[in-house]
Design an enzyme around this catalytic site. Structure first.
Site, PDB file in Angstrom:
ATOM      1  CB  CYS A   1      55.075  61.004  42.791  1.00  0.00           C
ATOM      2  SG  CYS A   1      54.162  62.351  42.020  1.00  0.00           S
ATOM      3  CG  LEU A   2      57.601  66.298  45.230  1.00  0.00           C
ATOM      4  CD1 LEU A   2      57.960  67.646  44.615  1.00  0.00           C
ATOM      5  CD2 LEU A   2      58.135  66.196  46.644  1.00  0.00           C
TER       6      LEU A   2
ATOM      7  N   GLY B   1      61.962  67.059  40.576  1.00  0.00           N
ATOM      8  CA  GLY B   1      61.203  67.487  39.414  1.00  0.00           C
ATOM      9  C   GLY B   1      59.805  67.853  39.865  1.00  0.00           C
TER      10      GLY B   1
ATOM     11  CG  HIS C   1      57.704  60.925  37.581  1.00  0.00           C
ATOM     12  ND1 HIS C   1      57.495  59.879  38.462  1.00  0.00           N
ATOM     13  CD2 HIS C   1      57.049  61.990  38.114  1.00  0.00           C
ATOM     14  CE1 HIS C   1      56.738  60.306  39.465  1.00  0.00           C
ATOM     15  NE2 HIS C   1      56.460  61.583  39.292  1.00  0.00           N
ATOM     16  CD  GLU C   2      58.292  65.670  37.338  1.00  0.00           C
ATOM     17  OE1 GLU C   2      57.112  66.039  37.513  1.00  0.00           O
ATOM     18  OE2 GLU C   2      58.978  65.173  38.243  1.00  0.00           O
TER      19      GLU C   2
ATOM     20  CD  GLN D   1      54.050  66.824  40.538  1.00  0.00           C
ATOM     21  OE1 GLN D   1      55.031  67.167  39.896  1.00  0.00           O
ATOM     22  NE2 GLN D   1      54.144  66.005  41.590  1.00  0.00           N
TER      23      GLN D   1
ATOM     24  CG  HIS E   1      52.885  64.665  37.190  1.00  0.00           C
ATOM     25  ND1 HIS E   1      51.979  64.201  38.110  1.00  0.00           N
ATOM     26  CD2 HIS E   1      54.113  64.393  37.708  1.00  0.00           C
ATOM     27  CE1 HIS E   1      52.635  63.676  39.148  1.00  0.00           C
ATOM     28  NE2 HIS E   1      53.934  63.769  38.928  1.00  0.00           N
TER      29      HIS E   1
HETATM   30 CO    CO Z   1      55.391  63.125  40.312  1.00  0.00          CO
END
Ligand code: CO
Length: 200
Positions: free
Chosen positions: A108-109, A46, A150-151, A51, A154
């Site tokens: 998380c990226l 995701g 989660h997204e 991000q 952000h």
């Molecule tokens: Co993340």
């Protein structure tokens, strides 16, 4: 198509609140394509627009499980997850209903190589718009519900490490500020795609 730079904690842009999308134009479609390309390149499941430094309320998700050969194993999805077509572009999302609690070891990226258990709603009903601006509804649970939550965090400038105990959260944040992130694994030494540790 282009691979975009994924911002990493403690980049201040990850702490901003994103703006609603109002123009469903070509530019938005191009951004969604670039976000997918970036997410797949980084082996993420995701990615939220902030991000990649774009403060718009848009997410891309593909959390379909795959076997070691990269084939999708749809039978591993929950009944509700199977009803949702992936990959998914979610714009201006709102959770209108939720039930139960669940936990998952999230990564998380934007906080690469750190994994911690986070509690989320188990079932959610999500209202959102697609790339054409059409209104859509998803009712889901499983990993898909977790990734969506989660997204969506952000979009509010929240990271999964903010959900941990203050002691644990500060330990990770201070460690990153002091030592940075471990070097990225090269292609070929990537972890097994069925590995539980996934970044989003
Ligand atoms: Co993340």
């Amino acid at each position: 198509m282009a691979i975009l730079e994924v911002l990493k904690f403690p980049d201040a842009r990850l702490r901003e609140v994103s703006e609603p999308v109002t123009e469903f134009d070509q530019e938005l479609k191009r951004l969604a394509q670039d976000m997918f390309e970036t997410m797949y390149e980084e082996n993420g499941i995701g990615l939220a627009a902030p991000q990649v430094g774009v403060l718009k309320r848009m997410l891309v998700i593909d959390c379909r499980p795959r076997d070691t050969k990269g084939r999708y194993t749809i039978e591993d999805l929950t009944e509700l997850e199977q009803k949702v077509e992936q990959p998914l572009v979610i714009i201006n999302p709102v959770i209108v209903d939720s039930k139960g609690k669940t936990t998952f070891d999230e990564g998380c990226l934007s906080v690469p190589s750190f994994f911690e258990t986070v509690e989320r709603e188990e079932f959610i009903e999500l209202h959102y718009q697609n790339l054409d601006g059409e209104k859509k509804v998803i009712q889901t649970d499983g990993l898909l519900a977790i990734v969506i939550q989660h997204e969506m965090d952000h979009l509010e400038g929240t990271l999964f490490i903010d959900h941990l105990s203050l002691v644990k959260s500060n330990k990770i944040k201070n460690h990153i500020k002091k030592f940075g992130y471990p070097p990225k694994k090269k292609k070929g030494e990537e972890s097994d795609p069925t590995d539980e540790e996934v970044e989003m």
